[in-house]
Scaffold this motif. Structure first.
Motif, PDB file in Angstrom:
ATOM      1  N   UNK A  85      82.131 -22.876  -2.300  1.00 46.65           N
ATOM      2  CA  UNK A  85      82.226 -23.434  -0.950  1.00 46.65           C
ATOM      3  C   UNK A  85      82.082 -24.952  -0.949  1.00 46.65           C
ATOM      4  N   UNK A  86      81.797 -25.537  -2.119  1.00 42.59           N
ATOM      5  CA  UNK A  86      81.757 -26.996  -2.210  1.00 42.59           C
ATOM      6  C   UNK A  86      80.377 -27.598  -2.394  1.00 42.59           C
ATOM      7  N   UNK A  87      79.345 -26.757  -2.533  1.00 40.51           N
ATOM      8  CA  UNK A  87      77.999 -27.314  -2.735  1.00 40.51           C
ATOM      9  C   UNK A  87      77.785 -27.621  -4.225  1.00 40.51           C
ATOM     10  N   UNK A  88      76.861 -28.529  -4.472  1.00 40.33           N
ATOM     11  CA  UNK A  88      76.473 -28.828  -5.845  1.00 40.33           C
ATOM     12  C   UNK A  88      75.182 -28.028  -6.094  1.00 40.33           C
ATOM     13  N   UNK A  89      75.289 -26.965  -6.902  1.00 40.82           N
ATOM     14  CA  UNK A  89      74.067 -26.211  -7.209  1.00 40.82           C
ATOM     15  C   UNK A  89      73.368 -26.963  -8.346  1.00 40.82           C
ATOM     16  N   UNK A  90      72.217 -27.522  -8.037  1.00 39.59           N
ATOM     17  CA  UNK A  90      71.527 -28.419  -8.975  1.00 39.59           C
ATOM     18  C   UNK A  90      70.918 -27.617 -10.135  1.00 39.59           C
ATOM     19  N   UNK A  91      70.356 -26.444  -9.815  1.00 41.87           N
ATOM     20  CA  UNK A  91      69.739 -25.604 -10.858  1.00 41.87           C
ATOM     21  C   UNK A  91      69.354 -24.260 -10.260  1.00 41.87           C
ATOM     22  N   UNK A 150      76.773 -20.979 -15.702  1.00 46.28           N
ATOM     23  CA  UNK A 150      76.432 -21.850 -16.841  1.00 46.28           C
ATOM     24  C   UNK A 150      77.687 -22.545 -17.386  1.00 46.28           C
ATOM     25  N   UNK A 151      78.851 -21.832 -17.314  1.00 45.72           N
ATOM     26  CA  UNK A 151      80.104 -22.455 -17.758  1.00 45.72           C
ATOM     27  C   UNK A 151      80.408 -23.700 -16.947  1.00 45.72           C
ATOM     28  N   UNK A 152      79.968 -23.723 -15.692  1.00 45.77           N
ATOM     29  CA  UNK A 152      80.208 -24.898 -14.837  1.00 45.77           C
ATOM     30  C   UNK A 152      79.155 -25.981 -15.087  1.00 45.77           C
ATOM     31  N   UNK A 153      78.265 -25.736 -16.027  1.00 44.31           N
ATOM     32  CA  UNK A 153      77.279 -26.753 -16.405  1.00 44.31           C
ATOM     33  C   UNK A 153      76.000 -26.732 -15.584  1.00 44.31           C
ATOM     34  N   UNK A 154      75.797 -25.679 -14.796  1.00 38.89           N
ATOM     35  CA  UNK A 154      74.573 -25.622 -13.971  1.00 38.89           C
ATOM     36  C   UNK A 154      73.430 -25.032 -14.819  1.00 38.89           C
ATOM     37  N   UNK A 155      72.293 -25.734 -14.914  1.00 40.09           N
ATOM     38  CA  UNK A 155      71.199 -25.199 -15.738  1.00 40.09           C
ATOM     39  C   UNK A 155      70.468 -24.029 -15.061  1.00 40.09           C
ATOM     40  N   UNK A 156      70.103 -23.052 -15.877  1.00 40.88           N
ATOM     41  CA  UNK A 156      69.244 -21.962 -15.378  1.00 40.88           C
ATOM     42  C   UNK A 156      67.927 -22.101 -16.127  1.00 40.88           C
ATOM     43  N   UNK A 157      66.871 -22.463 -15.400  1.00 42.06           N
ATOM     44  CA  UNK A 157      65.560 -22.639 -16.026  1.00 42.06           C
ATOM     45  C   UNK A 157      64.782 -21.327 -15.953  1.00 42.06           C
ATOM     46  N   UNK A 200      74.977 -10.597 -16.781  1.00 43.02           N
ATOM     47  CA  UNK A 200      75.351 -11.790 -17.559  1.00 43.02           C
ATOM     48  C   UNK A 200      76.697 -12.344 -17.078  1.00 43.02           C
ATOM     49  N   UNK A 201      77.585 -11.439 -16.646  1.00 46.69           N
ATOM     50  CA  UNK A 201      78.914 -11.880 -16.224  1.00 46.69           C
ATOM     51  C   UNK A 201      78.810 -12.876 -15.054  1.00 46.69           C
ATOM     52  N   UNK A 202      77.851 -12.646 -14.163  1.00 42.92           N
ATOM     53  CA  UNK A 202      77.684 -13.586 -13.034  1.00 42.92           C
ATOM     54  C   UNK A 202      77.034 -14.893 -13.507  1.00 42.92           C
ATOM     55  N   UNK A 203      76.052 -14.762 -14.419  1.00 43.57           N
ATOM     56  CA  UNK A 203      75.347 -15.959 -14.915  1.00 43.57           C
ATOM     57  C   UNK A 203      76.309 -16.865 -15.689  1.00 43.57           C
ATOM     58  N   UNK A 223      75.093 -14.528  -7.610  1.00 42.01           N
ATOM     59  CA  UNK A 223      76.349 -14.464  -6.840  1.00 42.01           C
ATOM     60  C   UNK A 223      76.369 -15.522  -5.731  1.00 42.01           C
ATOM     61  N   UNK A 224      75.248 -15.657  -5.039  1.00 43.86           N
ATOM     62  CA  UNK A 224      75.233 -16.639  -3.934  1.00 43.86           C
ATOM     63  C   UNK A 224      75.360 -18.063  -4.499  1.00 43.86           C
ATOM     64  N   UNK A 225      74.746 -18.328  -5.666  1.00 41.56           N
ATOM     65  CA  UNK A 225      74.892 -19.666  -6.279  1.00 41.56           C
ATOM     66  C   UNK A 225      76.368 -19.969  -6.533  1.00 41.56           C
ATOM     67  N   UNK A 226      77.052 -18.984  -7.112  1.00 40.65           N
ATOM     68  CA  UNK A 226      78.465 -19.197  -7.435  1.00 40.65           C
ATOM     69  C   UNK A 226      79.284 -19.394  -6.152  1.00 40.65           C
ATOM     70  N   UNK A 227      78.952 -18.592  -5.126  1.00 45.21           N
ATOM     71  CA  UNK A 227      79.708 -18.718  -3.873  1.00 45.21           C
ATOM     72  C   UNK A 227      79.424 -20.065  -3.192  1.00 45.21           C
ATOM     73  N   UNK A 228      78.191 -20.573  -3.352  1.00 45.97           N
ATOM     74  CA  UNK A 228      77.883 -21.908  -2.813  1.00 45.97           C
ATOM     75  C   UNK A 228      78.721 -22.962  -3.535  1.00 45.97           C
ATOM     76  N   UNK A 229      78.864 -22.783  -4.857  1.00 40.00           N
ATOM     77  CA  UNK A 229      79.685 -23.729  -5.626  1.00 40.00           C
ATOM     78  C   UNK A 229      81.144 -23.661  -5.155  1.00 40.00           C
TER      79      UNK A 229
END
Ligand SMILES: Cc1cc2nc3c(=O)[nH]c(=O)nc-3n(C[C@H](O)[C@H](O)[C@H](O)COP(=O)(O)OP(=O)(O)OC[C@H]3O[C@@H](n4cnc5c(N)ncnc54)[C@H](O)[C@@H]3O)c2cc1C
Length: 356
Positions: free
Chosen positions: A161-167, A186-193, A179-182, A153-159
């Motif tokens: 807010x304008x941040x680039x979540x690298x991974x 991932x739809x925005x192209x951010x990799x989850x390792x 899965x709904x949050x993930x 959730x925080x990753x999505x909220x950072x996105x």
């Protein structure tokens, strides 16, 4: 707030103290719509649930002191409260109460790695406070450690807010949150390792790079799999633990349970701890979610009104049974079952330590 409302509704005089400049706890950082059942505010944003609670408390005449930190509990139910934000103006007041509710929430776990104290490295909750409460972006290129619901959730909220979540990096073989949050990430192209961890943060004066790598079945780094990511912020979402120091230092008996996030005070069905008159509710009794925290607060509020003679035991038992039914409902299903068992163990432990 829920405990205060239930007790005040039945005629108790209530004072709420909160370390923050706003009451309502985490709810005011939660701009997302809540998950869970419709009876528990699913689809409503946490911040709106918080606003309703504040309004209800205000209408009932609950007194709220903000920027006020409980720094100690003493015998005879006295709380030392440090009031104010300015070091010069700060003062300590001693408050006596007949009943006390401890609802301090939880604190974030840290992950230690080489360079982990560099500026720019923080808890995911801290990053969330910066963007959602203070409107400040912690950085532009963020690496998130951990994929439980908080990390996602925080990753999505950072996105947003304008941040680039690298991974996002997760040591387990699969993501921990819904899965709904993930999917939004991932739809925005951010990799989850998954099966990865952080090895090192590099930089001078501030984090500039993060080194991540694969882990084996025992979560040990696999040599030769290192990747270097250019980042200016690393947010750590590695779980929470009950902020139970006040209760534990006061002598309330506690028990360690990994499902609940660690050491937490044990309590009875009224949320009363082993120290008579002191009630413990919410994440302090084990990290769960806002709805269970609210219901536990309501339970304590009703039990306190009962013990102060503001409501008959017969009326109280009907209301409490209803709340317990809702709590059991929240703790059912695949996500709640382990917590349900852990909370049952907590009630059992209370009986063991008090020989009840
Ligand atoms: C990113 C994120 C997303 C979440 N999403 C959901 C969701 O969708 N649905 C859901 O049900 N739950 C969700 N939760 C969980 C939920 O926010 C918590 O479980 C809930 O807030 C716990 O409530 P609480 O009252 O126990 O603690 P908190 O909400 O943390 O409140 C504790 C309060 O105590 C104050 N305090 C602490 N120590 C002191 C002291 N010594 N003196 C004075 N005041 C003190 C703090 O300032 C704070 O205001 C989420 C959590 C996070 C981090």
């Amino acid at each position: 707030m829920a405990a205060a409302i239930e007790a005040a509704k039945r005629g108790a005089e209530v004072l709420v103290i909160d370390a923050n400049e706003k009451a309502g706890g985490q709810l005011f950082k939660q701009i997302h719509k809540f998950f869970g059942s419709s009876t528990h505010g699913a689809g409503i944003r946490g911040i709106d649930i918080g606003k309703d609670l504040l309004k209800e408390a205000e209408d009932l005449g609950v007194e709220v002191w903000l920027n006020s930190v409980a720094i100690g509990l003493f015998r005879e139910m006295t709380v030392a409260v440090e009031i104010g934000t300015d070091d010069v103006e700060k003062k300590v007041e001693m408050i006596e109460a007949e009943k006390l509710v401890i609802a301090c929430g939880a604190s974030e776990n840290v992950v230690r790695f080489k360079g982990w104290t560099l500026p720019g490295i923080m808890g995911a909750g801290a990053a969330q406070t910066m963007i959602n409460a203070n409107r400040v972006l912690p950085g532009k290129k963020v690496l998130m450690i951990g994929t439980g619901n908080v990390g996602l959730i925080v990753s999505y909220q950072l996105m947003q807010a304008g941040a680039d979540v690298v991974a996002l990096v997760e040591a387990a073989p699969k993501i921990g949150g819904y899965v709904v949050h993930a999917s939004k990430i991932t739809r925005a192209g951010v990799p989850i390792y998954t099966r990865h961890t952080i090895l090192e943060a590099r930089g001078e004066g501030r984090v500039k790079e993060a080194v991540i790598c694969e882990v084996d079945e025992k979560w040990q780094p696999v040599p030769g799999t290192e990747k270097v990511l250019e980042v200016d912020t690393i947010a750590i979402a590695a779980g929470l633990k009950p902020l139970a120091e006040l209760a534990i230092m006061h002598g309330c008996k506690s028990k360690f349970d990994p499902i609940l996030g660690g050491w937490a005070p044990v309590h009875d069905e009224n949320m009363e701890s082993t120290c008579p008159g002191i009630y413990v509710v919410g994440d302090v009794t084990g990290v769960e979610e806002a709805n269970t925290a609210l219901e536990e607060g309501r339970l304590a509020g009703v039990a306190i009104a009962e013990s102060l003679g503001k409501i008959t035991p017969e009326d109280a038992s009907v209301i409490k049974a209803d709340i317990w039914q809702r709590l059991d409902g929240l703790r059912s299903g695949p996500h709640g079952e382990a917590r349900m068992k852990a909370k049952a163990r907590q009630l059992e432990s209370f009986k063991e330590v008090t020989n009840a």
